[in-house]
Motif scaffolding. Structure first.
Motif, short mmCIF file in Angstrom:
data_model
loop_
_atom_site.label_atom_id
_atom_site.label_comp_id
_atom_site.label_asym_id
_atom_site.label_seq_id
_atom_site.Cartn_x
_atom_site.Cartn_y
_atom_site.Cartn_z
N PRO A 129 -30.26 5.80 6.20
CA PRO A 129 -29.05 6.58 6.47
C PRO A 129 -28.76 7.61 5.37
N GLU A 130 -28.98 7.23 4.10
CA GLU A 130 -28.70 8.14 2.99
C GLU A 130 -29.67 9.33 3.00
N LEU A 131 -30.96 9.07 3.22
CA LEU A 131 -31.94 10.16 3.24
C LEU A 131 -31.67 11.11 4.41
N LYS A 132 -31.33 10.55 5.55
CA LYS A 132 -31.05 11.38 6.73
C LYS A 132 -29.81 12.24 6.50
N LYS A 133 -28.79 11.64 5.90
CA LYS A 133 -27.53 12.36 5.64
C LYS A 133 -27.75 13.52 4.67
N ARG A 134 -28.68 13.34 3.73
CA ARG A 134 -28.94 14.37 2.73
C ARG A 134 -29.96 15.41 3.20
N GLY A 135 -30.46 15.28 4.44
CA GLY A 135 -31.33 16.30 5.00
C GLY A 135 -32.81 16.08 4.78
N TYR A 136 -33.22 14.89 4.37
CA TYR A 136 -34.64 14.60 4.17
C TYR A 136 -35.33 14.35 5.51
N ASP A 137 -36.62 14.66 5.56
CA ASP A 137 -37.40 14.51 6.78
C ASP A 137 -37.46 13.03 7.18
N GLU A 138 -36.94 12.72 8.37
CA GLU A 138 -36.85 11.32 8.79
C GLU A 138 -38.22 10.72 9.08
N THR A 139 -39.13 11.54 9.61
CA THR A 139 -40.46 11.04 9.96
C THR A 139 -41.20 10.52 8.73
N LEU A 140 -41.17 11.31 7.65
CA LEU A 140 -41.85 10.88 6.43
C LEU A 140 -41.18 9.64 5.84
#
Length: 436
Positions: free
Chosen positions: A129-140
């Motif tokens: 959730p934190e990575l997605k919220k910060r705009g990081y590529d979800e697939t990786l």
């Protein structure tokens, strides 16, 4: 009917049911039932009940829902958000930035949980959730979690290592010590790929965090201290022998609740949501474990693993040809069996072959655990794929595709320890002396 035909029928049936949307646990159990009812003289009903009970009535398995609950509390009370806020300034100049938290988190947590599923589920709940919220590529992020979660069985203490040591009549302590350097090599390979990917795909990376002074970094790092102290306490309790993995998991839950209350982010509502979330995830994993345990009984009754191992033995291969052939055999078995079952069902035939070929049993233990790690992310029965599928709602084949680059990192690690076996043996030899 010959063994290969039986195996092919069960594999095709499994693929058809999975592609038709049948629940994963039900698919595994149905395949086990068909295998026993039509191809053996055993009683599938009796074996079904015993497999479901035996797979879940385990003190060690009690650590699984507790660790998942700890992750739910950290996630729902915003403690994980504060942890990422504290990490971000320090990783701002590192290629890949916060992506590396999935690898580091799985490495640290794997040393506590001893379980691939618990490591994958807990770190995914905190980091995704934190990575997605910060705009990081979800697939990786998903691909790295699927494979880095396997560090839970490579970094001691590991239940799989204990099972192998007993089956091979090898030193448990030496095998524990042998896992550290390969795990470090694997984490380096994972983080190296993330760094390369981020440099080649800068357009997919979120904007850099604002430049901060050292004083500002230290101020933000106070958000790291509570969670870091909890993790250190859990790890130290286990390493020092103060507590078992299950007891450490209980400490983790109590510590997470205490931290959430101290930070005034704990409410009855998020406590209730964390409990329900942990229950759902734990039941899903345990149901899959039960189905896999029943399918394992079917494999044992049909004799497929033993037949494969005896076929390899009859070929009288050279040492490295034997290793290459065993890689294929264990990868095939990994499509239908969990790691412990792969070891138990083949040990009686494979261990004499390995000793005759002149390979160190401690080295082979790490070798086979890396192969099991590959099996954890290999369809159709890649267990970490199922865990992330249920947590993210994404198809397991998409998750497997995201994990492909990290899958090759696992392959590179296997090649490295085969070409340089000292990676495995140097640490236990240095600590305990060479075996005579």
């Amino acid at each position: 009917m010959d063994i290969l035909t039986i195996g092919a029928i069960l594999l095709i049936l499994m693929l058809l049911m999975l592609s038709g949307g049948v629940w994963i646990a039900m698919t595994l159990a149905i395949c086990g039932w068909v295998g026993q009812a039509f191809f053996t003289s055993s009683q599938p009903g009796l074996n079904l009940f015993s497999a479901f009970w035996e797979s879940n009535a385990s003190w060690e398995l009690a650590a699984l829902p507790l660790f998942i609950w700890m992750g739910e509390i950290l996630f729902r009370t915003k403690l994980s958000e504060e942890m990422f806020t504290g990490l971000a300034p320090w990783l701002n100049r590192v290629p890949g930035r916060l992506f590396h938290t999935t690898i580091l988190g799985c490495g640290i947590f794997g040393s506590v949980s001893g379980s691939s599923a618990a490591t994958c589920a807990t770190i995914a709940k905190v980091s995704l959730p934190e990575l997605k919220k910060r705009g990081y590529d979800e697939t990786l992020a998903i691909g790295s979690l699927a494979t880095a979660g396997t560090l839970g069985i490579l970094i001691p203490p590991s239940i799989t290592m204990v099972v192998y040591a007993v089956a091979a009549d090898a030193s448990i302590i030496r095998i524990f010590l042998a896992g550290f350097l390969p795990a470090l090599v694997l984490m380096t390979l994972f983080s190296g790929y993330i760094a390369i990917w981020s440099l080649r795909n800068k357009h997919k990376m979120p904007p850099s965090e604002p430049v901060t002074t050292l004083a500002e970094k230290l101020r933000l790092s106070k958000n790291l201290i509570p969670c870091a102290l909890l993790i250190v306490f859990i790890c130290w309790s286990l390493v020092a022998g103060w507590a078992t993995a299950t007891e450490c998991a209980a400490y983790g839950v109590v510590g997470a609740v205490a931290l959430a209350a101290w930070s005034r982010s704990l409410t009855w509502e998020n406590f209730r949501e964390s409990l329900f979330g942990a229950t759902r995830t734990s039941c899903m994993i345990m149901f899959i474990l039960a189905g896999a345990a029943f399918l394992t009984k079917t494999m044992a009754f049909t004799g497929i693993p033993r037949e494969l191992a005896e076929w390899v033995s009859s070929m009288n291969l050279s040492p490295y040809a034997l290793i290459a052939c065993l890689i294929v055999v264990y990868l095939v078995l990994g499509t239908a069996l969990d790691g412990i079952s792969m070891i138990v069902l083949t040990a009686a035939v494979v261990m004499p072959m390995i000793q005759k070929a002149g390979f160190d049993l401690v080295w082979f233990g790490i070798f086979i655990i890396l192969l099991i790690s590959i099996a954890e992310v290999t369809p159709p029965v890649g267990f970490n794929l199922f865990v992330l599928q249920n947590m993210t709602g994404k198809d397991s084949n998409l998750i497997a595709k995201a994990a492909i680059p990290f899958f090759f990192c696992l392959v590179v690690c296997i090649v490295l320890i085969t070409a340089f076996p000292e990676i495995v043996t140097v640490f236990p030899d240095a600590v305990m002396g060479k075996q005579k």
